[in-house]
Design a protein around this motif. Structure first.
Motif, mmCIF file in Angstrom:
data_model
loop_
_atom_site.group_PDB
_atom_site.id
_atom_site.type_symbol
_atom_site.label_atom_id
_atom_site.label_comp_id
_atom_site.label_asym_id
_atom_site.label_seq_id
_atom_site.Cartn_x
_atom_site.Cartn_y
_atom_site.Cartn_z
ATOM 1 N N GLN A 6 0.820 -1.196 0.000
ATOM 2 C CA GLN A 6 0.000 0.000 0.000
ATOM 3 C C GLN A 6 0.857 1.251 0.000
ATOM 4 O O GLN A 6 0.577 2.237 -0.694
ATOM 5 C CB GLN A 6 -0.947 -0.006 1.205
ATOM 6 C CG GLN A 6 -2.068 -1.047 1.096
ATOM 7 C CD GLN A 6 -2.950 -1.062 2.325
ATOM 8 O OE1 GLN A 6 -2.533 -0.604 3.394
ATOM 9 N NE2 GLN A 6 -4.151 -1.597 2.186
ATOM 10 N N GLU A 204 -19.714 -1.292 -3.634
ATOM 11 C CA GLU A 204 -18.470 -2.063 -3.604
ATOM 12 C C GLU A 204 -17.984 -2.164 -2.162
ATOM 13 O O GLU A 204 -17.586 -1.168 -1.565
ATOM 14 C CB GLU A 204 -17.398 -1.391 -4.476
ATOM 15 C CG GLU A 204 -17.765 -1.314 -5.953
ATOM 16 C CD GLU A 204 -16.759 -0.506 -6.760
ATOM 17 O OE1 GLU A 204 -16.520 -0.864 -7.923
ATOM 18 O OE2 GLU A 204 -16.209 0.482 -6.215
ATOM 19 N N TYR A 206 -15.359 -3.648 -1.129
ATOM 20 C CA TYR A 206 -13.898 -3.455 -1.101
ATOM 21 C C TYR A 206 -13.502 -2.406 -2.144
ATOM 22 O O TYR A 206 -12.639 -2.632 -2.982
ATOM 23 C CB TYR A 206 -13.188 -4.778 -1.378
ATOM 24 C CG TYR A 206 -13.659 -5.906 -0.491
ATOM 25 C CD1 TYR A 206 -13.409 -5.880 0.883
ATOM 26 C CD2 TYR A 206 -14.380 -6.975 -1.022
ATOM 27 C CE1 TYR A 206 -13.859 -6.906 1.709
ATOM 28 C CE2 TYR A 206 -14.823 -8.015 -0.203
ATOM 29 C CZ TYR A 206 -14.564 -7.963 1.160
ATOM 30 O OH TYR A 206 -15.012 -8.971 1.973
ATOM 31 N N GLY A 207 -14.163 -1.268 -2.108
ATOM 32 C CA GLY A 207 -13.939 -0.223 -3.084
ATOM 33 C C GLY A 207 -12.638 0.516 -2.897
ATOM 34 O O GLY A 207 -11.757 0.121 -2.112
ATOM 35 N N ALA A 208 -12.514 1.645 -3.606
ATOM 36 C CA ALA A 208 -11.243 2.377 -3.635
ATOM 37 C C ALA A 208 -10.842 2.911 -2.271
ATOM 38 O O ALA A 208 -9.653 3.134 -2.011
ATOM 39 C CB ALA A 208 -11.346 3.530 -4.637
ATOM 40 N N SER A 210 -11.462 1.310 0.578
ATOM 41 C CA SER A 210 -11.396 0.202 1.527
ATOM 42 C C SER A 210 -9.981 0.019 2.059
ATOM 43 O O SER A 210 -8.994 0.166 1.335
ATOM 44 C CB SER A 210 -11.859 -1.096 0.859
ATOM 45 O OG SER A 210 -11.650 -2.204 1.701
ATOM 46 N N GLN A 214 -8.502 -4.271 -2.323
ATOM 47 C CA GLN A 214 -9.542 -3.651 -3.126
ATOM 48 C C GLN A 214 -9.990 -4.566 -4.274
ATOM 49 O O GLN A 214 -9.182 -5.212 -4.930
ATOM 50 C CB GLN A 214 -9.041 -2.331 -3.687
ATOM 51 C CG GLN A 214 -8.728 -1.297 -2.621
ATOM 52 C CD GLN A 214 -8.054 -0.063 -3.197
ATOM 53 O OE1 GLN A 214 -7.952 0.081 -4.407
ATOM 54 N NE2 GLN A 214 -7.594 0.816 -2.327
ATOM 55 N N LEU A 216 -12.534 -3.859 -7.513
ATOM 56 C CA LEU A 216 -13.239 -2.766 -8.165
ATOM 57 C C LEU A 216 -14.036 -3.262 -9.368
ATOM 58 O O LEU A 216 -13.583 -4.146 -10.106
ATOM 59 C CB LEU A 216 -12.257 -1.689 -8.630
ATOM 60 C CG LEU A 216 -11.295 -1.129 -7.575
ATOM 61 C CD1 LEU A 216 -10.386 -0.087 -8.213
ATOM 62 C CD2 LEU A 216 -12.061 -0.534 -6.404
ATOM 63 N N LYS A 353 -10.203 5.944 -9.757
ATOM 64 C CA LYS A 353 -10.488 5.740 -8.348
ATOM 65 C C LYS A 353 -11.986 5.629 -8.094
ATOM 66 O O LYS A 353 -12.457 4.688 -7.451
ATOM 67 C CB LYS A 353 -9.909 6.881 -7.515
ATOM 68 C CG LYS A 353 -10.222 6.757 -6.029
ATOM 69 C CD LYS A 353 -9.600 7.880 -5.221
ATOM 70 C CE LYS A 353 -9.946 7.746 -3.737
ATOM 71 N NZ LYS A 353 -9.351 8.830 -2.924
#
Length: 793
Positions: A6, A204, A206-208, A210, A214, A216, A353
């Motif tokens: 990350q 979502e 586990y979106g942007a 999260s 992720q 998407l 994003k």
């Protein structure tokens, strides 16, 4: 480890100024790609797996067996929509993601999925689930640097919840592993099924934003097996690639790549490292399925700027199933690629994003023999019937007015003024504006055409201002002094007005150099990756960028509204009554930067609104091979291709686009003299009711060397003025006789093409003999055009 990745992504994003991109991701092998020949929905495991052993245990079902598990969710006088009824299932039965659209005119059923896909002896379990899916999600798994397909028909991994709505049903698909939930509405219109998705309703987990790995939403394939034909059926798909092409069911082209083309062409902001194959674009958001006495027209009514047309045929290496499919796939989150460090072989993928709010809508129009436009053609439908229903959609739903007039045919001439050419000044190479056709030279060419017998002319003036010649943003309507200045320009336009010549000053405001109030650091479109979009020229031999040529910038679509407002004001002051916006008619791209972020759909609106204002304020608009959203504001069309991209999967070209437009908007071919076989192109043009177009300039071919006009090596007016007039004399009375009529039949037997029109006129074109039979008389091209006229074509 996750924290390290990350942190690396954050640093990488900052370094590359990624304004709308969360992280990069490498594509999975054999995953979905924008390559037009890569399978549209292949997972790495799909292509290599043997057929599902459970197929041998499958017992085929009848339509009645399936209807017994379904219920009617909507119905009108023409259609009935059926969906799965969980209340009719036993405890050990699972619901299926299957819909049935019944055409009440003849009782024919269009299934959203093959009802016996479970017995497919070729397909793997994964692909059987795909055949049984109304929705296929392509999700980007950021941490794993992969994309994966999740199928709604895989009921063990997807939760399906249905609720009744007006005129249909709303289905919410919860893809558990991906953590993505997508509501889809299925409703009936008067004579169509409508499938709608509001991306604002997609959630979502586990979106942007999260903190977990992720996942998407990237792409959505809608009803990928609607109307799928099995290995015993006869028929074909028709797609608007170039002029149009057909793909026959079960054509056994196993070594060919599957078909996947983005409607309105690829986004130009994503500049490839090497020049790809030369292909024709897809200008209409539609396709057709032909099955004997039945046919289906599919239209991407909304979200077409994000949509691709995909098709494959039965067999290993193609669909890897026993079925033939054609469908739409929407890219709801844009992506891009970039290379890191010295690694130029393994690009990294990066995604927008935020999931922008978009409305996606597809309409499916079932047709039967009772809908045939040619009553003498029997019960079998063909692409002419698909074209007729789509033309009706354009006039009734898309706001396209009828511009074609009876008894009109024109010879279209593109004149090219000046370009930049490098010269030696005091021993130093300097790029200078150079005239290749002065305003006086243009008048001489037009006078020569008239003297040679050409009658009605429609003229486009290209590169006629200093800004246009030097590649800057062009909006001031000031004639170039290099070409003769204001006085010579007034003399030229006066001549054209006095002689009834319709003329269109052309501008091209996509690729540009800084100047005229537009600068590369402030007005350039930004790629998804965060870098500026630059337009490069590629070497013809190797397909790589020229190392010595200065790259141009790509003007942000956010600049279009103000730019074309200024252009309109300047053109009105100059007394202009028409305009052409050049290549922008056929190009669509977004801007993915923070400052002026613009989606493809927003860019469509900007260009459409600008063209609407220009037409209202000036009077007439000419468009070059325009995308469908510009048809309501277009008076004339040029550069309409008479060939498709010629992909190996195709089984022949068809004039699908011309059949849609004939009798609606006047159109012309691409340049006849730019063709390797001018005679054949003229004959094909007559067979599809198309006017002729020629590129002309005054300069000798040798003067074009090392300029961006070198692509017009064929266009010298000394070779082509008389011959263009002769081609016009050969074709014009035939084309005038059908100018406002619709094509109702077109058949080809060997080299002979017979075209019938709605006003009763019929033409017979023999490509081998070079002849046209019309009104009972046969004429030969060799009697009109001097032998050897094609030497420079």
């Amino acid at each position: 480890m996750r924290r390290t990745k990350q942190l690396l992504c954050v640093l990488l994003s900052a370094a590359l100024m990624l304004p709308a991109v969360p992280v990069s991701a490498e594509p999975e092998t054999d995953s979905i790609s924008e390559n037009p020949d890569v399978p549209a929905s292949a997972d790495s495991a799909d292509s290599g797996e043997p057929g599902d052993p459970d197929s041998a245990l499958w017992t085929d079902r009848t339509a009645d067996d399936v209807f017994a598990k379904m219920r009617t969710v909507a119905e009108n006088d023409r259609l009935a929509l059926w969906a799965w009824d969980s209340g009719k299932l036993s405890e050990d039965e699972k619901p299926e993601d299957v819909f049935a659209l019944v055409n009440k005119k003849n009782g024919y059923v269009w299934w959203s999925s093959p009802i016996n896909a479970g017995g497919d002896m070729i397909a793997s379990k994964v692909l059987k689930a795909e055949l049984g899916s109304a929705l296929v999600l392509t999700a980007a798994q950021i941490e794993d640097r992969a994309v994966t397909n999740v199928r709604s028909g895989d009921t063990g991994r997807t939760l399906i919840i249905c609720s009744d709505i007006n005129d249909g049903v709303k289905v919410t698909y919860s893809f558990r592993k991906a953590g993505i939930r997508i509501p889809v509405s299925y409703t009936l219109g008067e004579d169509y099924l409508q499938v709608s998705i509001d991306t604002g309703e997609i959630t979502e987990k586990y979106g942007a934003d999260s903190e977990e790995a992720q996942v998407l939403t990237h792409q959505l394939a809608v009803l990928n097996a609607f109307g799928a034909a099995d290995s015993t059926e006869e028929g074909c798909f028709v797609v608007p690639d170039g002029c149009g092409a057909q793909i026959r069911f079960n054509n056994q082209k196993y070594a060919s790549r599957t078909y996947s083309q983005l409607i309105y062409d690829a986004d130009r902001t994503a500049v490839p490292k090497t020049k790809g194959p030369v292909v024709e674009g897809v200008s209409l958001p539609m396709f057709g399925i032909l099955k004997g006495e039945n046919a289906l027209l599919a239209v991407a009514a909304k979200g077409d700027g994000y949509c691709s047309i995909c098709a494959d045929v039965s067999g290993k290496g193609q669909s890897n199933t026993e079925y033939n499919r054609c469908y739409f796939r929407f890219t709801v989150r844009a992506s891009d690629q970039y290379y890191m460090g010295g690694d130029q072989l393994n690009p990294l993928n990066v995604y927008e994003k935020n999931l922008e709010k978009k409305e996606l809508q597809v309409r499916y129009y079932p047709l039967c023999a009772a809908d045939a436009v040619n009553e003498d053609g029997g019960k079998t439908l063909d692409y002419v019937d698909i074209a007729a229903r789509y033309r009706q959609y354009l006039t009734e739903d898309a706001g396209v007015p009828v511009r074609a007039k009876a008894g009109e045919s024109a010879l279209y001439i593109d004149l090219y003024g000046g370009c930049m050419k490098r010269r030696n000044v005091l021993g130093f190479p300097v790029s200078m504006k150079t005239s290749m056709t002065s305003f006086d030279g243009m008048q001489e060419i037009l006078a020569g055409l008239k003297e040679a017998g050409a009658e009605d002319l429609v003229v486009s003036l290209n590169r006629w201002t200093d800004a246009g010649i030097s590649g800057k943003v062009d909006y001031k309507a000031k004639p170039s002094g290099t070409l003769g200045g204001k006085s010579d320009f007034r003399r030229l336009t006066g001549y054209m007005d006095e002689n009834g010549i319709e003329w269109y000053p052309s501008v091209s405001n996509t690729a540009y150099y800084s100047g005229q109030g537009y600068w590369s650091l402030t007005d350039t479109a930004v790629r998804v990756s965060g870098s500026f979009a630059r337009i490069v020229d590629y070497e013809r031999a190797y397909g790589v960028p020229y190392g010595t040529k200065k790259t141009m910038s790509l003007l942000s679509p956010s600049a279009f509204p103000a730019l074309y407002d200024k252009l309109l004001g300047n053109y009105q002051k100059a007394g202009m009554k028409s305009v052409s916006i050049g290549a922008l008619s056929s190009q669509l791209y977004g801007d993915y930067g923070k400052k002026s972020g613009t989606t493809r759909e927003q860019a469509m609106e900007y260009v459409s609104d600008s063209l609407k204002k220009l037409r209202s304020g000036l009077g007439a608009v000419l468009s070059e091979d325009p995308n469908a959203y510009l048809l309501p504001f277009t008076d004339r069309i040029t550069d309409l291709p008479l060939y498709s991209s010629g992909f190996n999967l195709f089984d022949g070209d068809i004039p699908l686009v011309q059949t849609v437009l004939h009798g609606l908007i006047p159109y012309a071919t691409k340049a006849v003299n730019g063709s390797a076989d001018a005679e054949r192109l003229v004959l094909l043009a007559i067979a599809s009711g198309s006017d002729l177009q020629f590129d002309l300039l005054a300069a000798e071919t040798s003067r074009l060397k090392d300029t961006d006009f070198d692509i017009y090596y064929y266009a010298n007016s000394g070779y082509w003025t008389e011959n263009a007039a002769q081609y016009d004399r050969f074709a014009r009375d035939i084309l005038r006789a059908v100018s406002d009529a619709h094509i109702i039949s077109r058949k080809q037997e060997g080299s002979v093409i017979t075209t019938a029109y709605s006003n009763g006129v019929q033409t017979e074109v023999d490509l081998a003999e070079g002849s046209v039979t019309f009104n009972g008389q046969t004429r030969f091209l060799r009697d009109y055009v001097k032998e050897g006229a094609e030497v420079f074509g």
